[in-house]
Design an enzyme around this catalytic site. Structure first.
Site, PDB file in Angstrom:
ATOM      1  CD  GLU A 105     -10.387 -14.407  -1.536  1.00 46.00           C
ATOM      2  OE1 GLU A 105     -10.582 -13.249  -1.114  1.00 46.00           O
ATOM      3  OE2 GLU A 105      -9.562 -15.192  -1.024  1.00 46.00           O
ATOM      4  CD  GLU A 125      -6.557 -11.050  -2.779  1.00 50.53           C
ATOM      5  OE1 GLU A 125      -5.958 -11.388  -3.823  1.00 50.53           O
ATOM      6  OE2 GLU A 125      -7.735 -11.368  -2.534  1.00 50.53           O
TER       7      GLU A 125
HETATM    8  N1  COA Z   1     -10.837  -0.752  -0.914  1.00 52.15           N
HETATM    9  C1  COA Z   1     -11.059   0.554  -0.651  1.00 52.15           C
HETATM   10  N2  COA Z   1     -11.012   1.517  -1.571  1.00 52.15           N
HETATM   11  C2  COA Z   1     -10.734   1.156  -2.831  1.00 52.15           C
HETATM   12  C3  COA Z   1     -10.470  -0.181  -3.194  1.00 52.15           C
HETATM   13  C4  COA Z   1     -10.552  -1.159  -2.170  1.00 52.15           C
HETATM   14  N3  COA Z   1     -10.336  -2.443  -2.433  1.00 52.15           N
HETATM   15  N4  COA Z   1     -10.215  -0.235  -4.509  1.00 52.15           N
HETATM   16  C5  COA Z   1     -10.318   1.006  -4.968  1.00 52.15           C
HETATM   17  N5  COA Z   1     -10.621   1.856  -3.964  1.00 52.15           N
HETATM   18  C6  COA Z   1     -10.854   3.298  -4.066  1.00 52.15           C
HETATM   19  C7  COA Z   1      -9.633   4.041  -4.563  1.00 52.15           C
HETATM   20  O1  COA Z   1      -8.774   4.385  -3.491  1.00 52.15           O
HETATM   21  C8  COA Z   1     -10.239   5.253  -5.217  1.00 52.15           C
HETATM   22  O2  COA Z   1     -10.586   6.146  -4.163  1.00 52.15           O
HETATM   23  P1  COA Z   1     -10.491   7.717  -4.376  1.00 52.15           P
HETATM   24  O3  COA Z   1     -11.451   8.014  -5.496  1.00 52.15           O
HETATM   25  O4  COA Z   1     -10.871   8.274  -3.065  1.00 52.15           O
HETATM   26  O5  COA Z   1      -9.059   7.964  -4.741  1.00 52.15           O
HETATM   27  C9  COA Z   1     -11.539   4.715  -5.804  1.00 52.15           C
HETATM   28  O6  COA Z   1     -11.819   3.493  -5.080  1.00 52.15           O
HETATM   29  C10 COA Z   1     -11.469   4.386  -7.272  1.00 52.15           C
HETATM   30  O7  COA Z   1     -10.322   3.568  -7.512  1.00 52.15           O
HETATM   31  P2  COA Z   1      -9.324   3.847  -8.721  1.00 52.15           P
HETATM   32  O8  COA Z   1      -8.210   2.898  -8.563  1.00 52.15           O
HETATM   33  O9  COA Z   1      -9.003   5.286  -8.780  1.00 52.15           O
HETATM   34  O10 COA Z   1     -10.238   3.462  -9.957  1.00 52.15           O
HETATM   35  P3  COA Z   1      -9.903   2.594 -11.226  1.00 52.15           P
HETATM   36  O11 COA Z   1     -11.185   2.489 -11.948  1.00 52.15           O
HETATM   37  O12 COA Z   1      -8.700   3.129 -11.886  1.00 52.15           O
HETATM   38  O13 COA Z   1      -9.478   1.140 -10.696  1.00 52.15           O
HETATM   39  C11 COA Z   1      -9.669  -0.915  -9.464  1.00 52.15           C
HETATM   40  C12 COA Z   1     -10.397   0.326 -10.030  1.00 52.15           C
HETATM   41  C13 COA Z   1     -10.665  -1.679  -8.642  1.00 52.15           C
HETATM   42  C14 COA Z   1      -9.137  -1.779 -10.601  1.00 52.15           C
HETATM   43  C15 COA Z   1      -8.473  -0.465  -8.603  1.00 52.15           C
HETATM   44  O14 COA Z   1      -8.920   0.488  -7.679  1.00 52.15           O
HETATM   45  C16 COA Z   1      -7.835  -1.575  -7.811  1.00 52.15           C
HETATM   46  O15 COA Z   1      -6.996  -2.295  -8.325  1.00 52.15           O
HETATM   47  N6  COA Z   1      -8.212  -1.704  -6.526  1.00 52.15           N
HETATM   48  C17 COA Z   1      -7.605  -2.635  -5.625  1.00 52.15           C
HETATM   49  C18 COA Z   1      -8.156  -3.992  -5.828  1.00 52.15           C
HETATM   50  C19 COA Z   1      -7.543  -4.940  -4.851  1.00 52.15           C
HETATM   51  O16 COA Z   1      -6.366  -4.955  -4.594  1.00 52.15           O
HETATM   52  N7  COA Z   1      -8.404  -5.760  -4.283  1.00 52.15           N
HETATM   53  C20 COA Z   1      -7.979  -6.744  -3.363  1.00 52.15           C
HETATM   54  C21 COA Z   1      -8.072  -6.199  -2.005  1.00 52.15           C
HETATM   55  S1  COA Z   1      -7.732  -7.480  -0.861  1.00 52.15           S
END
Ligand code: COA
Length: 697
Positions: A105, A125
């Site tokens: 966004e 989301e």
């Molecule tokens: N907010 C807060 N914490 C987040 C986060 C977010 N949007 N996205 C990831 N994290 C944290 C995870 O909980 C993890 O924390 P930890 O190490 O304490 O367990 C850390 O960041 C790493 O994330 P992880 O998922 O283990 O790494 P990855 O490299 O496998 O994947 C992403 C990275 C970004 C692809 C995945 O974390 C993801 O899909 N995140 C959510 C994205 C999302 O839904 N965004 C929209 C939010 S409205």
């Protein structure tokens, strides 16, 4: 270097806003404030363009999910995007890693977007129970149209850079460092005299039949609200002026934020990450595993071998005869052929995995050098003991010896060896190359580095691994046995299997328990019942036999075309089997039971109460370390609807006192089956929740 969440730098006439909020540059308060301040400063500094990019592994991966449920703090993300877009300077976002949710966004609020070839974008989301809330549903449809936006937003899928370019989400792809490619692009735009380009000013997209799209999304998600509600946001983009559409999007977003489903899905998001992080394994290095042995090449053994081959491990599979071994190779090839057809693996790797990558043997000697062995032989203690005696004699010192038993006592199996510290249970779920769950069963003497090895292997195979202690059925099958029994009791008392399946499918399960029974094969449960009766059931337990009648008549479910349902040849479409009602009526008559009515709500409450009560016993006894371990077991191995978070998260959301009251009420009819879990009673007495135990670690 500054530890600010957004690091500002003026590079000639280009202001650089670099995100510095590891690990994923989530858009927490400090980041949002830094962006707003950075834009203002760039304007005050007389810059011509602004470059936004992420330091570390990724562009912003989204809103900070940890802030959800707390009162929102200004500046709100939609306002940040609006502020960026409103700037008179040219704003360029340079994307790498995963520009997800709020991250995308921000990029859509920018005027130009460039990405590296490996960048991925998406609006995920809905997967955590909300919807894009910072203009995603307003800007994306203006850029890529309504149909495509619905697909992207309701699936939450990640889109690769090439597709993003094709769709028009990215303007350009360039290999290199995001900062460097972003700077070069901004320079080029300035030199070309390009002007700012706001997506919000593009014409509103063309409307479609949104009511139909809403209903279709709700049906597809089995009752999960977020994808359907997100469609209403896209509708607003078509029907309202941009600013009004943004308001509507915000309202819908806040509605979803207030739902239990959002809490369930976020619980699932954090729990699936926490489940593999056991405090007891901190600092414990796993043993090296490059090659594994699999004993038994049936459905389970071949599935495990397939999963291991797909993860790049060398596999030696031992069977009883050359023919059986070749049949196992055929099963592995069958498992892999789908992946080959879908282009997930190449012909070369298919040939390798079904050829030289998979060694076949008929003697245990072939396992002398492997790093880890998993046996998947017939589920009988004497056979398992024999296997482990042989493994003890042959395997190299330090090799991990694993059993795939689904309920037998791993301590007893380990005792057959001179090295019980190396023995562990690795309980896969069939088909093992598909199902995500792995129960890592820790026996009394299992060494910590062997437990760590189990988890490391699970990760390598792409599984969600859950630590379980030793008991009949470990976490999942032990709980399953109880809630299935509760369902059988309801049938004796008046419900029908079809009514139960319908009620649970409406609750969100993909299939009700009786349809699942037909799929798995009714002979499995029949064998278990016969074993339990032979072992001597407690006289206070209600025995149920209507299912036996189906089996005695040779009706084992889908594989025989008939079970609880009748299946047309080659089809999974089901119609209730009328014979079932006769068997049930006969058993009720024999037992003198007058059937009574059950509503769908009665069914769900009883089924869930049985599940939660047994789950609480499993946690209370330490078989599962934390409630979240049970939740992830049910989610990834038993089709529990993700949007309820898991049985114990669901229980918290219902309120534990009411649930305990239910159980005490049911106990008036059958106080043997419905014995409240001591942990549940304790939590109610202390006014605490299961989630409090998760937080306590
Ligand atoms: N907010 C807060 N914490 C987040 C986060 C977010 N949007 N996205 C990831 N994290 C944290 C995870 O909980 C993890 O924390 P930890 O190490 O304490 O367990 C850390 O960041 C790493 O994330 P992880 O998922 O283990 O790494 P990855 O490299 O496998 O994947 C992403 C990275 C970004 C692809 C995945 O974390 C993801 O899909 N995140 C959510 C994205 C999302 O839904 N965004 C929209 C939010 S409205």
């Amino acid at each position: 270097m500054s530890d600010a969440a957004i690091i500002y730098e003026l590079h000639d006439d280009i202001a650089i806003l670099a995100a510095n909020n590891p690990p994923v540059n989530a858009l927490g308060l400090a980041v949002r404030q830094g962006l707003v301040d950075g834009i203002a400063r760039a304007e005050a500094d007389g810059a011509k363009a602004v470059l936004i990019y992420g330091m570390g592994t990724t562009f912003f991966a989204g809103a900070d999910i940890r802030e959800f449920g707390k009162p929102p703090t200004e500046p709100f993300l939609p306002d940040v995007c609006t502020r960026i877009e409103a700037s008179p300077l040219i704003v360029v976002s340079a994307l790498h890693g995963t520009a997800l949710g709020g991250g995308l966004e921000i990029a859509l609020g920018s005027h130009y977007r460039i990405g590296v070839p490996s960048a991925r974008v998406g609006l995920p989301e809905v997967l955590i129970g909300v919807m894009p809330g910072a203009g995603g549903t307003q800007r994306l449809p203006r850029l890529i149209g309504v149909e495509k936006s619905i697909e992207v937003i309701t699936t939450g899928r990640q889109i690769g850079a090439a597709e993003a370019l094709e769709l028009g989400v990215l303007d350009r792809i360039e290999d290199g460092d995001p900062r460097e490619i972003g700077l070069a692009y901004a320079r080029e735009l300035i030199d070309a005299g390009a002007s700012r380009r706001a997506v919000s000013e593009m014409p509103a997209p063309e409307a479609i039949d949104f009511d139909a799209a809403y209903e279709a999304a709700l049906k597809k998600s089995r009752g999960q609200l977020s994808p359907a509600v997100a469609i209403r946001g896209i509708q607003a983009a078509c029907e309202l002026p941009f600013a009004e559409g943004m308001k509507r999007e915000r309202e819908l977003f806040m509605e979803l934020m207030a739902t239990d489903q959002r809490q369930g899905l976020i619980h699932a998001f954090f729990s699936e990450r926490a489940v593999g992080k056991l405090p007891e394994l901190k600092g414990v290095a796993p043993r090296e595993v490059a090659s594994i042995g699999v004993i038994g090449g049936g459905t389970m053994g071949a599935g495990i071998a397939t999963a291991a081959l797909l993860a790049g491990l060398r596999v030696t599979l031992v069977e009883m005869s050359d023919d059986a071994a070749e049949a196992a190779r055929g099963r592995v090839a069958g498992n892999l052929s789908g992946a080959l057809k879908r282009g997930k693996i190449s012909q070369d790797s298919f040939d390798h995995m079904t050829g030289s990558g998979l060694s076949l043997a008929t003697e245990y000697d072939a396992l002398a050098d492997v790093d880890l062995v998993i046996e998947a032989v017939f589920e009988e203690m004497s056979i398992k003991k024999d296997v482990f005696t042989k493994l003890d004699a042959i395997c190299k010192p330090g090799a991990v010896l694993a059993t795939n038993t689904s309920y037998l006592n791993v301590d007893e199996i380990a005792a057959m060896t001179s090295r019980p510290q190396d023995v562990i249970g690795l309980h896969f779920f069939s088909p093992a190359h598909v199902m995500k769950l792995l129960e890592v069963v820790v026996a009394d003497k299992t060494a910590p580095d062997v437990v760590a090895t189990g988890f490391a292997l699970g990760k390598k195979l792409g599984k969600i691994s859950v630590r379980a202690g030793v008991c009949d059925g470990f976490i999942g099958n032990r709980i399953l046995a109880v809630y299935r029994t509760a369902a059988d009791h309801m049938i004796l008392d008046g419900a029908s299997p079809f009514q139960i399946d319908d009620a649970l499918e409406a609750f969100g399960f993909a299939m009700g328990p009786y349809a699942v029974g037909d799929l798995a094969g009714l002979d499995i449960g029949w064998a278990v019942r016969k074993r339990r009766r032979a072992e001597g059931m407690d006289l206070r337990a209600r025995d149920v036999s209507f299912a036996d009648k189906l089996c005695e008549n040779g009706h084992f479910g889908q594989k025989t075309g008939k079970g609880y349902y009748i299946y047309e040849k080659g089809s999974r479409t089901r119609t209730p089997n009328p014979e079932v009602a006769d068997h049930i009526a006969a058993e009720r008559a024999e037992k003198g039971i007058t059937p009574r009515e059950f509503t769908a709500e009665d069914i769900v409450r009883r089924y869930m109460a049985a599940m939660v009560n047994e789950a609480a016993k499993v946690v209370g006894e330490g078989i599962a370390r934390r409630p979240l371990d049970v939740d992830m077991t049910l989610l990834f191995g038993y089709g529990f609807p993700r949007y309820h978070g898991g049985p114990l998260k669901w229980a918290d959301l219902q309120g534990l006192p009411a649930l305990l009251d239910d159980i005490r009420g049911y106990a008036k009819e059958d106080d043997y089956f419905w014995q409240p879990a001591p942990l549940l009673e304790q939590l109610v007495a202390e006014g605490r929740s299961f989630d409090d135990l998760n937080k306590a670690g």
